[in-house]
Design a protein around this motif. Structure first.
Motif, PDB file in Angstrom:
ATOM      1  N   VAL A  36       0.845  -1.198  -0.166  1.00 32.34           N
ATOM      2  CA  VAL A  36       0.178  -0.357   0.004  1.00 32.34           C
ATOM      3  C   VAL A  36       0.581   1.079  -0.046  1.00 32.34           C
ATOM      4  N   THR A  37       2.235   0.510   0.723  1.00 32.21           N
ATOM      5  CA  THR A  37       2.395   3.089   0.663  1.00 32.21           C
ATOM      6  C   THR A  37       3.365   2.929  -0.384  1.00 32.21           C
ATOM      7  N   LYS A  38       4.042   1.667  -0.968  1.00 30.44           N
ATOM      8  CA  LYS A  38       4.911   1.871  -2.758  1.00 30.44           C
ATOM      9  C   LYS A  38       3.372   1.731  -3.583  1.00 30.44           C
ATOM     10  N   ALA A  39       2.166   2.132  -3.328  1.00 32.25           N
ATOM     11  CA  ALA A  39       1.579   2.219  -4.846  1.00 32.25           C
ATOM     12  C   ALA A  39       0.700   3.467  -4.076  1.00 32.25           C
ATOM     13  N   SER A  40       0.605   3.569  -2.869  1.00 32.75           N
ATOM     14  CA  SER A  40      -0.281   5.242  -2.391  1.00 32.75           C
ATOM     15  C   SER A  40       1.336   6.027  -2.425  1.00 32.75           C
ATOM     16  N   GLY A  41       2.291   5.598  -2.683  1.00 33.31           N
ATOM     17  CA  GLY A  41       2.777   6.798  -2.321  1.00 33.31           C
ATOM     18  C   GLY A  41       3.327   7.812  -0.738  1.00 33.31           C
ATOM     19  N   VAL A  42       2.625   7.239   0.086  1.00 35.83           N
ATOM     20  CA  VAL A  42       2.142   8.291   1.187  1.00 35.83           C
ATOM     21  C   VAL A  42       3.561   7.213   2.628  1.00 35.83           C
ATOM     22  N   SER A  43       4.095   7.450   3.584  1.00 33.58           N
ATOM     23  CA  SER A  43       5.210   6.760   4.180  1.00 33.58           C
ATOM     24  C   SER A  43       4.289   5.511   4.975  1.00 33.58           C
ATOM     25  N   LEU A  44       4.826   5.105   5.510  1.00 26.03           N
ATOM     26  CA  LEU A  44       4.811   3.731   6.517  1.00 26.03           C
ATOM     27  C   LEU A  44       4.396   4.777   7.588  1.00 26.03           C
ATOM     28  N   GLY A  45       4.994   5.976   8.629  1.00 24.66           N
ATOM     29  CA  GLY A  45       4.182   6.326   9.823  1.00 24.66           C
ATOM     30  C   GLY A  45       2.897   7.280   9.201  1.00 24.66           C
ATOM     31  N   SER A  46       2.719   7.555   8.135  1.00 26.41           N
ATOM     32  CA  SER A  46       1.237   8.578   8.444  1.00 26.41           C
ATOM     33  C   SER A  46       0.364   7.277   7.422  1.00 26.41           C
ATOM     34  N   LEU A  47       0.376   6.005   7.244  1.00 26.32           N
ATOM     35  CA  LEU A  47      -0.557   5.309   6.631  1.00 26.32           C
ATOM     36  C   LEU A  47      -0.681   4.827   8.431  1.00 26.32           C
ATOM     37  N   TYR A  48       0.301   4.097   9.345  1.00 30.63           N
ATOM     38  CA  TYR A  48      -0.154   3.634  10.778  1.00 30.63           C
ATOM     39  C   TYR A  48      -0.572   5.335  11.500  1.00 30.63           C
ATOM     40  N   HIS A  49      -1.077   5.893  11.336  1.00 34.32           N
ATOM     41  CA  HIS A  49      -0.910   7.716  11.541  1.00 34.32           C
ATOM     42  C   HIS A  49      -2.367   7.698  11.074  1.00 34.32           C
ATOM     43  N   HIS A  50      -2.949   7.073  10.464  1.00 32.76           N
ATOM     44  CA  HIS A  50      -4.489   7.355  10.049  1.00 32.76           C
ATOM     45  C   HIS A  50      -4.814   6.303  10.240  1.00 32.76           C
TER      46      HIS A  50
END
Length: 203
Positions: A36-50
């Motif tokens: 998901v981080t690769k497909a979205s370009g969103v950082s790991l920390g941001s994903l876990y934050h949300h």
């Protein structure tokens, strides 16, 4: 809404869009943090934050598309004037959603979504109360008017949407033995007969 909140909402939408793409390609087992981080370009920390976890992300994805499906069903009822025409509109809207959003529909009809529904059904229903209420109110209005048999709301919901979800699952499985356009013509009358009150006439 502050700029920070706007950025947060945009990030959530980006991740959810990417998560659905990953799910469509690899299923829930392939819906990993890395994918998901690769497909979205969103950082790991941001994903876990949300989202807190992959399960949190998948739950949010299910809720997002469940809300959209329910919204389409509620919209379909607007302007219908009888219980019978309302059922026809619901069936048509459900199958339109399935054909227009097959990836999301596969998620909503997946074993994962079923497990979540069994494990946490009340919370899911509570979270969607604003969307479910118009459907329940629509059914109750026609129960009160004598068009729909005096059954409980959950039973009416099962009789109306049960056959629809069963056909949708079969179509989504890719077996190829179900035509949704044909089902949209045939099912409403069959469903109507299962919920109509004695003496009610289809209109």
């Amino acid at each position: 809404m502050s700029r920070k909140q706007q950025r947060g909402e945009a990030t959530v939408e980006t991740v959810l869009d990417a998560a659905l793409r990953v799910y469509a390609q690899a299923g829930d087992q392939g819906l990993t943090v890395g994918a998901v981080t690769k497909a979205s370009g969103v950082s790991l920390g941001s994903l876990y934050h949300h989202f807190g976890s992959v399960d949190g992300l998948l739950n949010a994805l299910v809720m997002r598309w469940l809300e959209r499906l329910l919204g389409e069903l509620v919209k379909a009822l607007e302007g219908t004037r009888t219980a019978h025409t309302g059922i026809r509109a619901l069936v048509g809207a459900y199958f339109d959603f399935v054909q227009e959003q097959p990836d999301a529909a596969r998620l909503l009809h997946s074993a994962y979504a079923d497990r979540q529904g069994m494990a946490d059904g009340q919370r899911l229903r509570d979270a969607q109360e604003a969307r479910l209420s118009p459907l329940a109110q629509w059914a109750q209005r026609y129960v009160d008017a004598g068009e729909i048999a005096p059954l409980s709301g959950p039973l009416i919901e099962s009789l109306v949407l049960g056959p629809v979800t069963a056909v949708a699952r079969r179509w989504l499985s890719g077996v190829g033995d179900v035509d949704l356009d044909e089902a949209a013509v045939v099912l409403p009358d069959r469903i109507w007969r299962s919920v109509e009150s004695a003496g009610a006439e289809p209109k």
